[in-house]
Write a protein that holds these residues in place. Sequence first.
Motif, PDB file in Angstrom:
ATOM      1  N   SER A 112      35.831  67.004  61.603  1.00 57.51           N
ATOM      2  CA  SER A 112      35.884  67.974  62.435  1.00 57.51           C
ATOM      3  C   SER A 112      34.586  68.910  62.042  1.00 57.51           C
ATOM      4  O   SER A 112      33.809  68.491  61.144  1.00 57.51           O
ATOM      5  CB  SER A 112      37.019  68.982  62.407  1.00 57.51           C
ATOM      6  N   THR A 113      34.382  69.835  62.676  1.00 60.37           N
ATOM      7  CA  THR A 113      33.285  70.912  62.315  1.00 60.37           C
ATOM      8  C   THR A 113      33.799  72.038  61.483  1.00 60.37           C
ATOM      9  O   THR A 113      34.749  72.743  62.051  1.00 60.37           O
ATOM     10  CB  THR A 113      32.432  71.229  63.172  1.00 60.37           C
ATOM     11  N   PRO A 114      33.458  72.347  60.351  1.00 61.69           N
ATOM     12  CA  PRO A 114      32.513  71.584  59.369  1.00 61.69           C
ATOM     13  C   PRO A 114      32.914  70.516  58.960  1.00 61.69           C
ATOM     14  O   PRO A 114      34.327  70.513  58.552  1.00 61.69           O
ATOM     15  CB  PRO A 114      32.211  72.601  58.500  1.00 61.69           C
ATOM     16  N   ALA A 115      32.158  69.451  58.677  1.00 64.74           N
ATOM     17  CA  ALA A 115      32.539  67.976  58.058  1.00 64.74           C
ATOM     18  C   ALA A 115      33.055  68.256  56.555  1.00 64.74           C
ATOM     19  O   ALA A 115      33.752  67.302  56.178  1.00 64.74           O
ATOM     20  CB  ALA A 115      31.618  67.002  58.372  1.00 64.74           C
ATOM     21  N   LEU A 116      32.516  69.200  55.986  1.00 65.68           N
ATOM     22  CA  LEU A 116      32.989  69.175  54.798  1.00 65.68           C
ATOM     23  C   LEU A 116      33.350  70.461  54.185  1.00 65.68           C
ATOM     24  O   LEU A 116      32.629  71.765  54.564  1.00 65.68           O
ATOM     25  CB  LEU A 116      31.671  68.716  53.650  1.00 65.68           C
ATOM     26  N   ASN A 117      34.390  70.753  53.354  1.00 69.81           N
ATOM     27  CA  ASN A 117      34.976  71.973  52.955  1.00 69.81           C
ATOM     28  C   ASN A 117      35.010  72.131  51.557  1.00 69.81           C
ATOM     29  O   ASN A 117      35.536  71.361  51.005  1.00 69.81           O
ATOM     30  CB  ASN A 117      36.053  72.201  53.669  1.00 69.81           C
ATOM     31  N   VAL A 155      30.442  73.288  54.935  1.00 66.80           N
ATOM     32  CA  VAL A 155      28.880  72.488  54.738  1.00 66.80           C
ATOM     33  C   VAL A 155      29.028  71.621  56.095  1.00 66.80           C
ATOM     34  O   VAL A 155      29.612  70.626  56.033  1.00 66.80           O
ATOM     35  CB  VAL A 155      28.926  71.745  53.360  1.00 66.80           C
ATOM     36  N   ASP A 156      28.162  71.732  56.899  1.00 65.63           N
ATOM     37  CA  ASP A 156      27.813  70.967  58.171  1.00 65.63           C
ATOM     38  C   ASP A 156      26.861  69.805  57.806  1.00 65.63           C
ATOM     39  O   ASP A 156      25.749  69.683  58.009  1.00 65.63           O
ATOM     40  CB  ASP A 156      27.418  71.862  59.361  1.00 65.63           C
ATOM     41  N   THR A 157      27.687  68.640  57.220  1.00 68.59           N
ATOM     42  CA  THR A 157      26.562  67.530  56.806  1.00 68.59           C
ATOM     43  C   THR A 157      26.150  66.700  57.954  1.00 68.59           C
ATOM     44  O   THR A 157      25.015  66.373  57.816  1.00 68.59           O
ATOM     45  CB  THR A 157      27.474  66.588  55.785  1.00 68.59           C
ATOM     46  N   ILE A 158      26.923  66.857  58.972  1.00 70.49           N
ATOM     47  CA  ILE A 158      26.553  66.108  60.206  1.00 70.49           C
ATOM     48  C   ILE A 158      25.254  66.689  60.693  1.00 70.49           C
ATOM     49  O   ILE A 158      23.881  66.056  61.189  1.00 70.49           O
ATOM     50  CB  ILE A 158      27.498  65.932  61.208  1.00 70.49           C
ATOM     51  N   THR A 166      24.562  52.384  56.340  1.00 72.59           N
ATOM     52  CA  THR A 166      25.389  53.434  55.337  1.00 72.59           C
ATOM     53  C   THR A 166      24.093  54.104  54.604  1.00 72.59           C
ATOM     54  O   THR A 166      22.921  53.794  53.963  1.00 72.59           O
ATOM     55  CB  THR A 166      26.116  52.569  54.234  1.00 72.59           C
ATOM     56  N   ARG A 167      24.146  55.565  54.372  1.00 71.24           N
ATOM     57  CA  ARG A 167      23.173  56.243  53.895  1.00 71.24           C
ATOM     58  C   ARG A 167      24.043  57.125  53.018  1.00 71.24           C
ATOM     59  O   ARG A 167      25.120  57.441  53.146  1.00 71.24           O
ATOM     60  CB  ARG A 167      22.520  56.921  54.695  1.00 71.24           C
ATOM     61  N   SER A 168      23.245  57.772  51.782  1.00 72.14           N
ATOM     62  CA  SER A 168      23.934  58.822  51.101  1.00 72.14           C
ATOM     63  C   SER A 168      23.136  59.927  51.164  1.00 72.14           C
ATOM     64  O   SER A 168      21.775  59.968  51.295  1.00 72.14           O
ATOM     65  CB  SER A 168      23.950  58.321  49.727  1.00 72.14           C
ATOM     66  N   ALA A 169      23.741  61.100  50.730  1.00 68.41           N
ATOM     67  CA  ALA A 169      23.023  62.452  50.857  1.00 68.41           C
ATOM     68  C   ALA A 169      23.190  63.070  49.405  1.00 68.41           C
ATOM     69  O   ALA A 169      24.355  63.385  49.118  1.00 68.41           O
ATOM     70  CB  ALA A 169      23.038  63.342  51.941  1.00 68.41           C
ATOM     71  N   LEU A 170      22.415  63.691  48.582  1.00 64.80           N
ATOM     72  CA  LEU A 170      22.358  64.468  47.392  1.00 64.80           C
ATOM     73  C   LEU A 170      22.491  65.947  47.714  1.00 64.80           C
ATOM     74  O   LEU A 170      21.604  66.442  48.474  1.00 64.80           O
ATOM     75  CB  LEU A 170      21.562  63.964  46.588  1.00 64.80           C
ATOM     76  N   TYR A 171      23.580  66.543  47.290  1.00 61.97           N
ATOM     77  CA  TYR A 171      23.710  67.885  47.312  1.00 61.97           C
ATOM     78  C   TYR A 171      23.701  68.439  45.982  1.00 61.97           C
ATOM     79  O   TYR A 171      24.622  68.061  45.256  1.00 61.97           O
ATOM     80  CB  TYR A 171      24.902  68.366  47.991  1.00 61.97           C
ATOM     81  N   LEU A 172      22.788  69.208  45.821  1.00 64.92           N
ATOM     82  CA  LEU A 172      22.770  69.874  44.569  1.00 64.92           C
ATOM     83  C   LEU A 172      23.549  71.264  44.413  1.00 64.92           C
ATOM     84  O   LEU A 172      23.823  72.079  45.478  1.00 64.92           O
ATOM     85  CB  LEU A 172      21.326  70.241  44.290  1.00 64.92           C
ATOM     86  N   GLY A 173      24.485  71.435  43.308  1.00 60.38           N
ATOM     87  CA  GLY A 173      25.119  72.620  43.132  1.00 60.38           C
ATOM     88  C   GLY A 173      24.198  73.907  43.098  1.00 60.38           C
ATOM     89  O   GLY A 173      23.123  73.804  42.754  1.00 60.38           O
ATOM     90  N   SER A 174      24.674  75.093  43.532  1.00 63.22           N
ATOM     91  CA  SER A 174      24.170  76.161  43.481  1.00 63.22           C
ATOM     92  C   SER A 174      25.084  77.078  43.503  1.00 63.22           C
ATOM     93  O   SER A 174      26.502  77.208  43.416  1.00 63.22           O
ATOM     94  CB  SER A 174      23.532  76.420  44.898  1.00 63.22           C
ATOM     95  N   ALA A 175      24.553  78.844  43.208  1.00 55.54           N
ATOM     96  CA  ALA A 175      25.524  79.766  43.292  1.00 55.54           C
ATOM     97  C   ALA A 175      26.334  79.872  44.427  1.00 55.54           C
ATOM     98  O   ALA A 175      27.566  80.407  44.237  1.00 55.54           O
ATOM     99  CB  ALA A 175      24.785  81.016  42.765  1.00 55.54           C
ATOM    100  N   THR A 176      26.073  79.097  45.578  1.00 57.06           N
ATOM    101  CA  THR A 176      26.705  79.480  46.791  1.00 57.06           C
ATOM    102  C   THR A 176      27.319  78.371  47.147  1.00 57.06           C
ATOM    103  O   THR A 176      27.831  78.099  48.291  1.00 57.06           O
ATOM    104  CB  THR A 176      25.750  80.066  47.907  1.00 57.06           C
ATOM    105  N   GLY A 177      27.360  77.172  46.495  1.00 56.36           N
ATOM    106  CA  GLY A 177      27.965  75.859  46.785  1.00 56.36           C
ATOM    107  C   GLY A 177      26.904  74.884  46.849  1.00 56.36           C
ATOM    108  O   GLY A 177      25.642  74.876  46.780  1.00 56.36           O
ATOM    109  N   PRO A 178      27.295  73.422  47.182  1.00 54.99           N
ATOM    110  CA  PRO A 178      26.513  72.518  47.594  1.00 54.99           C
ATOM    111  C   PRO A 178      25.349  72.842  48.539  1.00 54.99           C
ATOM    112  O   PRO A 178      25.574  73.131  49.525  1.00 54.99           O
ATOM    113  CB  PRO A 178      27.263  71.274  47.779  1.00 54.99           C
ATOM    114  N   LYS A 179      24.213  72.469  48.167  1.00 55.99           N
ATOM    115  CA  LYS A 179      22.918  72.514  49.164  1.00 55.99           C
ATOM    116  C   LYS A 179      22.326  71.427  49.069  1.00 55.99           C
ATOM    117  O   LYS A 179      21.824  70.582  48.248  1.00 55.99           O
ATOM    118  CB  LYS A 179      21.975  73.543  48.636  1.00 55.99           C
ATOM    119  N   TYR A 180      22.158  70.810  50.264  1.00 58.45           N
ATOM    120  CA  TYR A 180      21.368  69.563  50.669  1.00 58.45           C
ATOM    121  C   TYR A 180      19.924  69.574  50.005  1.00 58.45           C
ATOM    122  O   TYR A 180      19.052  70.506  50.015  1.00 58.45           O
ATOM    123  CB  TYR A 180      21.173  69.392  52.415  1.00 58.45           C
TER     124      TYR A 180
END
Length: 478
Positions: free
Chosen positions: A182-187, A205-208, A246-260
Amino acid sequence: MRKRTLLLAATLTTGLLTALPAATASAAPSGLSGDFNGDGYRDLAIAAPIAKVGGKSGAGYVAVVYGTASGLDTSKRQIISQATTGIPGTPESSDYFGDRLTTGDMDGDGYTDIVVGVHSERIGSTDDYGTLTVLWGGADGVKSGTDISSPLPEYRNELGWQIAAGDFDGDGHTDLAAANNSTPALNIFRGPISRTGKAASLVGVDTIDQTTIYPDGLVAGEVNGDGKTDLLVMGQQETSSGDYATRSALYLGSATGPKYSKKLAGGYAATIADVDKDGYGDIVTGNFMEKSTTEPNGGLGGAITVTYGASGGLSTRTPVRITQDTTGVPGTAEKDDEFGWSLSAGDVNGDGYPDIAVGAENETLGSAKKAGTVTVLRGSASGLTGSGAKSFSQDTSGVPGTAESLDFFGSSVLLTDANADGRAELVASAANENTGDGAVWLFKATSTGITATGSKSFGSTTLGGPSGDAYFGDVLAG
């Protein structure tokens, strides 16, 4: 991600089955990752998601085997289900309790906990599905559990479809990433998570929207060396031709959580480890091929791809592709081998370089179709290499059992140092062994790497669990 249709059967006894290895009352927990009882040895969680519990087919359970100075000891074990005292929920058909597992110290008490994404759990009589159950580690092992109850996303549609734990904001507390259909796709449930089920906060985090990728797989690890856990999101993406790749996306950690950060090609399975020991984690993805001839980086029998890390996230270095046709790798790439179906990282010979275990669960051995193999690739100063690779199957001398069609040996793999000798042993499963019962193999590690000598196998009944279909070993975590 591919899901198999399985027959459901078996009965289950519940609760603690044996006396467990416990730290002394005055001893502090080890704080060692993967150590559920704090005694300084890593332990193992094993999923049996289609087991019958309380008469309910597909209710599922999680088995725990504890580590000792001699390695994983099957006499020191537990079986945990929703029928076990202290564990929330009630066994129901097709809950598949255990088919999503991750581990981490969720409450910061020094003991590693187990998180179960019970994505098929129906919430009362509503149309919502999905709970996140934390099985709490402690000096006496896993004795209780709690469902995360707040805060929760507005919509729960198979919440816990995929899960991964890590300190994504770098504040010293373990967080939990959970996919939601659902939205958001990642919690992101920010830690600590209390034993009453309350997370510090919730970040969606709305990965879609950001990547057009729905999170069918999540892998946590440190890529850019900044002390914050990064997150790899794997899933399907529609192509310009209307097909899906099939694809992958890297989210880097940050002070506010994972960032695309950036997309990668492929990724059915993945692990993150610094295979060249340059201080940055490298992303190893499994890109096996089923029937398509267009899957990126796949090839005839599947491949793994190493995308090297750097201070900015991903290195400009050309990714390295390894198949069964790579020099030094045993075997030959054949259609539908699915080399790269499962992956795990660990230093098997104590040289300081992480090595990679690769499952090829569909590998044919003689007349045994889809019997399966596991190959261990070596890390080195130049990166992951085929040189010195070793392959194991049920037909390898010294390995218990016989390779049979549809065993799927290598369906899950885990490299873990359970005896604290500085070398990671290999745990491998054949989840369809004996037409759905499932079994797990333990391989020892030496100064020259993994060896078949002294290997042993066990199934559900060895741990005091049920006979019959359980898909025992479908997921391994520690």
